[in-house]
Write a protein that holds these residues in place. Structure first.
Motif: not given
Length: 183
Positions: A112-127
């Motif tokens: 149902s979502f048309e926009i999904i936004i990642n505002c976590t630190s997952l994907g950066f640095g040690k993650n």
């Protein structure tokens, strides 16, 4: 000591990422992340007015992004925020967004979502090798969905890589980073 010298936006968000001097030379705290994020998104994908949005992560930048995206929505409850703490739930209520605990995200129907936004630190640095959404979940998302990761290094995070692999539209945080610095 800045409590009395915050912009309305930073008071609403509860986070400051920029100090400037007002016309009287006093230091004032503001937050430029949210304004930069919405401008960056709209430049690439257009209006968010009637879209259903999932925002994951409610730290300082996440709150700023949520506040600005919420401000653009025709119906505030079109924004769903996913976080881990009672603070994130309180913030979601404050801006009239829906809230879901991060642990329940795995079971959430993302179609149902048309926009999904990642505002976590997952994907950066040690993650760097992590994504807030499981690989299998990308298949259930609408073909028209846009994926926005506020992380800009690496340019293609695991989150965006999985979205791209599933033929979704993507945007990283590079333009947002530039815009918030200019603001």
């Amino acid at each position: 000591w800045l409590k009395k010298r915050l912009t309305l936006t930073s008071k609403k968000i509860g986070a400051v990422n920029c100090l400037f001097r007002d016309k009287n030379g006093r230091l004032v705290g503001t937050n430029t992340d949210g304004e930069a994020s919405i401008k960056s998104f709209k430049k690439k994908f257009g209006s968010v007015k009637n879209k259903k949005i999932l925002l994951i992560g409610v730290g300082g930048a996440g709150k700023a992004v949520a506040a600005y995206f919420s401000g653009e929505l025709k119906r505030k409850n079109n924004l769903t925020i996913s976080g881990r703490s009672n603070n994130s739930m309180t913030f979601a209520k404050k801006i009239k967004a829906k809230w879901i605990h991060y642990k329940k995200l795995k079971k959430l129907n993302l179609n149902s979502f048309e926009i999904i936004i990642n505002c976590t630190s997952l994907g950066f640095g040690k993650n760097e090798n992590l994504s807030p959404i499981l690989s299998a979940s990308f298949k259930s998302v609408s073909k028209k969905a846009c994926f926005f990761d506020i992380i800009y290094k690496p340019k293609i995070t695991k989150f965006l890589s999985l979205a791209k692999k599933n033929k979704k539209k993507i945007l990283n945080g590079l333009d947002m980073n530039l815009r918030q610095a200019v603001i």
